[in-house]
Design a protein around this motif. Sequence first.
Motif, PDB file in Angstrom:
ATOM      1  N   GLN A   2       0.815  -1.515   0.233  1.00 34.98           N
ATOM      2  CA  GLN A   2      -0.154   0.423   0.081  1.00 34.98           C
ATOM      3  C   GLN A   2       0.493   1.687  -0.199  1.00 34.98           C
ATOM      4  O   GLN A   2       0.852   2.149  -0.851  1.00 34.98           O
ATOM      5  CB  GLN A   2      -0.673  -0.375   0.956  1.00 34.98           C
ATOM      6  N   GLY A   5       2.465   1.760  -3.491  1.00 34.33           N
ATOM      7  CA  GLY A   5       0.909   2.630  -3.979  1.00 34.33           C
ATOM      8  C   GLY A   5       0.901   1.486  -5.237  1.00 34.33           C
ATOM      9  O   GLY A   5      -0.364   1.682  -5.614  1.00 34.33           O
ATOM     10  N   GLU A   7      -1.338  -1.754  -6.012  1.00 30.83           N
ATOM     11  CA  GLU A   7      -2.563  -2.513  -5.850  1.00 30.83           C
ATOM     12  C   GLU A   7      -2.173  -4.068  -5.550  1.00 30.83           C
ATOM     13  O   GLU A   7      -1.983  -5.243  -6.716  1.00 30.83           O
ATOM     14  CB  GLU A   7      -3.649  -2.775  -7.204  1.00 30.83           C
ATOM     15  N   SER A  12      -2.151 -11.863  -3.631  1.00 29.19           N
ATOM     16  CA  SER A  12      -1.217 -11.276  -2.868  1.00 29.19           C
ATOM     17  C   SER A  12      -2.749 -11.837  -0.703  1.00 29.19           C
ATOM     18  O   SER A  12      -2.990 -11.467   0.336  1.00 29.19           O
ATOM     19  CB  SER A  12      -1.960  -9.482  -2.579  1.00 29.19           C
ATOM     20  N   LEU A  35     -10.930  -5.205   2.548  1.00 23.01           N
ATOM     21  CA  LEU A  35      -9.813  -4.297   1.475  1.00 23.01           C
ATOM     22  C   LEU A  35     -10.045  -4.790  -0.208  1.00 23.01           C
ATOM     23  O   LEU A  35      -9.852  -4.617  -1.099  1.00 23.01           O
ATOM     24  CB  LEU A  35      -8.352  -4.085   1.458  1.00 23.01           C
TER      25      LEU A  35
END
Length: 142
Positions: A2, A5, A7, A12, A35
């Motif tokens: 995060q 930056g 995604e 993940s 999330l």
Amino acid sequence: MQLEGLEPDSCSFVSTLSACSNLSDLQYGKWVHYLIRDWPNLSVTVGTTLVEMYARCGDINRAFTNFIQIENKDVFCYSVMIKSLAIRGIAKDAIKIFHLMQKRGLNPNDFTFSCVLYACSHGGIKEEGRKIFHSMGRHFFS
């Protein structure tokens, strides 16, 4: 990720949720779940990992709710739900999920049989366990 930056992708999320599951960290697991955008359509693997995380962290109701929401469940997804219910002592529901899986046209594998027989054993459901055990021959020796 995060901070950089980046995604997160399915891999993940699966890795992070597996870590939460292994640590029994429900709070962090819920945060990771928050999330994930549109997770029921993301992949069955992510959905299955969510089910297992909630179940291993003690929230079997949320595990089941997530299981219901998963599109295109595969044999592994059903097996994880069966195992999760069995571990929590909800053997009759585990067996119902086993039969539902078959009704939907999915054939159990060795992991599935292991999970459902565990449920029968710990739930004291001997006769159903015998039937399932004998049905294994149709799946592996036919």
